[in-house]
Scaffold this motif. Structure first.
Motif, PDB file in Angstrom:
ATOM      1  N   UNK A   1       3.120 -49.983  13.861  1.00  0.00           N
ATOM      2  CA  UNK A   1       2.211 -50.432  12.951  1.00  0.00           C
ATOM      3  C   UNK A   1       2.930 -50.304  11.513  1.00  0.00           C
ATOM      4  N   UNK A   2       2.014 -50.882  10.446  1.00  0.00           N
ATOM      5  CA  UNK A   2       2.451 -50.601   9.116  1.00  0.00           C
ATOM      6  C   UNK A   2       2.238 -49.495   8.363  1.00  0.00           C
ATOM      7  N   UNK A   3       3.150 -48.716   8.243  1.00  0.00           N
ATOM      8  CA  UNK A   3       2.996 -47.201   7.643  1.00  0.00           C
ATOM      9  C   UNK A   3       2.212 -47.195   6.686  1.00  0.00           C
ATOM     10  N   UNK A   4       2.306 -48.078   5.726  1.00  0.00           N
ATOM     11  CA  UNK A   4       1.407 -48.362   4.429  1.00  0.00           C
ATOM     12  C   UNK A   4      -0.141 -48.152   4.504  1.00  0.00           C
ATOM     13  N   UNK A   5      -0.440 -48.467   5.965  1.00  0.00           N
ATOM     14  CA  UNK A   5      -2.071 -48.553   6.158  1.00  0.00           C
ATOM     15  C   UNK A   5      -2.410 -46.982   6.546  1.00  0.00           C
ATOM     16  N   UNK A   6      -1.772 -45.975   6.400  1.00  0.00           N
ATOM     17  CA  UNK A   6      -1.967 -44.794   6.991  1.00  0.00           C
ATOM     18  C   UNK A   6      -2.217 -45.056   8.553  1.00  0.00           C
ATOM     19  N   UNK A   7      -1.392 -45.697   8.997  1.00  0.00           N
ATOM     20  CA  UNK A   7      -1.602 -46.460  10.405  1.00  0.00           C
ATOM     21  C   UNK A   7      -1.950 -45.572  11.660  1.00  0.00           C
ATOM     22  N   UNK A   8      -1.516 -44.339  11.632  1.00  0.00           N
ATOM     23  CA  UNK A   8      -1.777 -43.642  12.887  1.00  0.00           C
ATOM     24  C   UNK A   8      -3.028 -42.952  12.935  1.00  0.00           C
ATOM     25  N   UNK A   9      -3.852 -42.947  11.594  1.00  0.00           N
ATOM     26  CA  UNK A   9      -4.939 -42.394  11.687  1.00  0.00           C
ATOM     27  C   UNK A   9      -6.180 -43.639  11.964  1.00  0.00           C
ATOM     28  N   UNK A  10      -6.902 -43.239  13.052  1.00  0.00           N
ATOM     29  CA  UNK A  10      -8.037 -44.317  13.254  1.00  0.00           C
ATOM     30  C   UNK A  10      -9.199 -43.648  14.103  1.00  0.00           C
TER      31      UNK A  10
ATOM     32  N   UNK B   1       1.425 -54.416  14.830  1.00  0.00           N
ATOM     33  CA  UNK B   1       0.033 -54.602  14.333  1.00  0.00           C
ATOM     34  C   UNK B   1       0.125 -53.870  12.894  1.00  0.00           C
ATOM     35  N   UNK B   2      -0.879 -54.115  12.162  1.00  0.00           N
ATOM     36  CA  UNK B   2      -1.043 -53.577  10.854  1.00  0.00           C
ATOM     37  C   UNK B   2      -1.581 -52.184  11.113  1.00  0.00           C
ATOM     38  N   UNK B   3      -2.465 -51.986  11.814  1.00  0.00           N
ATOM     39  CA  UNK B   3      -3.009 -50.553  12.343  1.00  0.00           C
ATOM     40  C   UNK B   3      -3.006 -50.582  13.827  1.00  0.00           C
ATOM     41  N   UNK B   4      -3.366 -49.182  14.284  1.00  0.00           N
ATOM     42  CA  UNK B   4      -2.928 -48.889  15.911  1.00  0.00           C
ATOM     43  C   UNK B   4      -4.143 -49.597  16.637  1.00  0.00           C
ATOM     44  N   UNK B   5      -5.242 -49.833  15.971  1.00  0.00           N
ATOM     45  CA  UNK B   5      -6.418 -50.807  16.524  1.00  0.00           C
ATOM     46  C   UNK B   5      -6.165 -52.091  16.541  1.00  0.00           C
ATOM     47  N   UNK B   6      -6.589 -52.891  17.440  1.00  0.00           N
ATOM     48  CA  UNK B   6      -6.416 -54.263  17.537  1.00  0.00           C
ATOM     49  C   UNK B   6      -7.720 -55.244  17.014  1.00  0.00           C
ATOM     50  N   UNK B   7      -7.374 -56.307  16.321  1.00  0.00           N
ATOM     51  CA  UNK B   7      -8.649 -57.010  15.697  1.00  0.00           C
ATOM     52  C   UNK B   7      -9.479 -57.494  16.647  1.00  0.00           C
ATOM     53  N   UNK B   8      -8.777 -58.038  18.033  1.00  0.00           N
ATOM     54  CA  UNK B   8      -9.493 -58.556  18.884  1.00  0.00           C
ATOM     55  C   UNK B   8      -9.623 -57.583  20.218  1.00  0.00           C
ATOM     56  N   UNK B   9     -10.556 -56.707  20.060  1.00  0.00           N
ATOM     57  CA  UNK B   9     -10.379 -55.499  21.098  1.00  0.00           C
ATOM     58  C   UNK B   9     -11.088 -55.733  22.292  1.00  0.00           C
TER      59      UNK B   9
ATOM     60  N   UNK C   1      -0.179 -44.249  22.154  1.00  0.00           N
ATOM     61  CA  UNK C   1       0.758 -45.671  22.286  1.00  0.00           C
ATOM     62  C   UNK C   1       1.203 -46.110  21.180  1.00  0.00           C
ATOM     63  N   UNK C   2       1.133 -45.362  19.929  1.00  0.00           N
ATOM     64  CA  UNK C   2       1.769 -45.943  18.751  1.00  0.00           C
ATOM     65  C   UNK C   2       3.150 -45.074  18.528  1.00  0.00           C
ATOM     66  N   UNK C   3       4.197 -45.748  18.008  1.00  0.00           N
ATOM     67  CA  UNK C   3       5.302 -45.351  17.904  1.00  0.00           C
ATOM     68  C   UNK C   3       5.337 -43.875  16.887  1.00  0.00           C
TER      69      UNK C   3
END
Length: 321
Positions: free
Chosen positions: A50-59, A21-29, A73-75
């Motif tokens: 997730x994509x690290x360029x999206x500050x991915x583990x912050x949500x 995913x781009x972020x740790x959230x899913x767009x179809x939750x 659940x994110x690497x």
């Protein structure tokens, strides 16, 4: 990293859901939350790259699927890498997911029976109980097989392993000969595969051997394949590991110029739910709130209907005969 109670040593999880995913959230939750809410405790695990360029583990961990799609659940951040579609980067991301899901950090006594790959455009077209019943039956087959498609006909050059085919293959994969990977073993399959756990381990055991080979993969009209759609099918064939010839993720051909599969709309949902085993999921969907709502409504309609899981088990048993 199961969201439910840890499985007992005698009962491994049925499936590890491996998301890129781009972020740790899913767009179809909504649809995924409804799906996972219907799973038996301990029967699944979720791992996300997730994509690290999206500050991915912050949500913001809120909403219907936050208990499934989250930081836990994110690497780990140091394992994340930028992914480019149609390149070997996607294979590397998936191998990171596989390795994390099978080593001690995954906190499970036994590895899952199967591992499946998903993107933001994937969604379930079955209930979790039916999907897991199907996979439990598949795990009892002799021998168990990975769900990898093998439908594209070979050209005459490939089938006959002609000098032209071998010469062109050398141009596409200049390093294959050095690792003993012959042109005759080349196969194409969409990358949304479901791997039997022993096959996943076999791929992980030789990851370093083939990584640079597929990273330098080229392309030609004669040898028509890209790394993330040849890696799994080619290496399992090369290793002599059995496959079903079908996927658990249903797709239809789309635009041949782009290589993308058909995009489904809300009107396609009834047809998708009627697909025979082993279709458990489908792609691709536009990951919009409207699609999420429509898919969730169909899933809730199917949830609780009598006979779903036994019917799926019978269907997969027939397909494996």
């Amino acid at each position: 990293m199961s969201m439910a109670k840890p499985p007992s040593p005698a009962e491994p999880p049925v499936l590890a859901y491996l998301f890129t995913l781009r972020r740790a959230r899913h767009p179809m939750p909504k649809v995924w939350a409804s799906y996972f809410d219907g799973c038996d405790p301990g029967s699944f695990r979720i791992h996300i790259h997730v994509d690290p360029s999206f500050n991915a583990t912050e949500l913001d961990e809120k909403g219907p699927a936050a208990k499934y799609f989250n930081r836990r659940n994110t690497l780990p951040r140091e394992q994340l890498a930028k992914v480019r579609r149609f390149g070997h980067e996607l294979v590397r991301a998936r191998m990171k997911l596989l390795r994390y899901a099978t080593d001690g950090k995954a906190k499970s006594h036994l590895p899952p029976l199967f591992f499946s790959f998903f993107s933001e455009a994937c969604a379930p077209i079955s209930t979790c109980k039916a999907a897991h019943a199907l996979l439990r039956t598949a795990a009892a087959a002799t021998p168990p097989r990975s769900f990898i498609e093998d439908k594209r006909p070979m050209t005459a050059d490939q089938r006959n392993d002609t000098p032209q085919w071998r010469a062109e293959f050398v141009k596409v994969c200049p390093g294959c000969a050095s690792v003993g990977l012959p042109a005759k073993d080349f196969r194409f399959s969409p990358g949304w595969v479901t791997l039997w756990w022993e096959h996943a381990k076999a791929l992980l055991d030789t990851e370093s051997k083939y990584d640079s080979v597929f990273a330098s993969w080229g392309w030609s009209k004669l040898v028509n394949g890209i790394p993330d759609e040849t890696y799994w099918s080619t290496l399992l064939l090369h290793k002599g590991l059995p496959i079903t010839g079908t996927l658990t993720t249903y797709m239809e051909p789309g635009d041949p110029k782009t290589g993308h599969s058909k995009t489904f709309n809300e009107q396609n949902i009834p047809m998708l739910w009627e697909q025979p085993a082993p279709a458990l999921f489908a792609r691709k969907f536009l990951p919009t709130p409207r699609m999420d709502t429509a898919l969730t409504a169909r899933l809730k309609e199917a949830t609780g209907k009598a006979g779903g899981a036994p019917k799926a088990a019978r269907a997969i048993r027939r397909s494996l005969l």
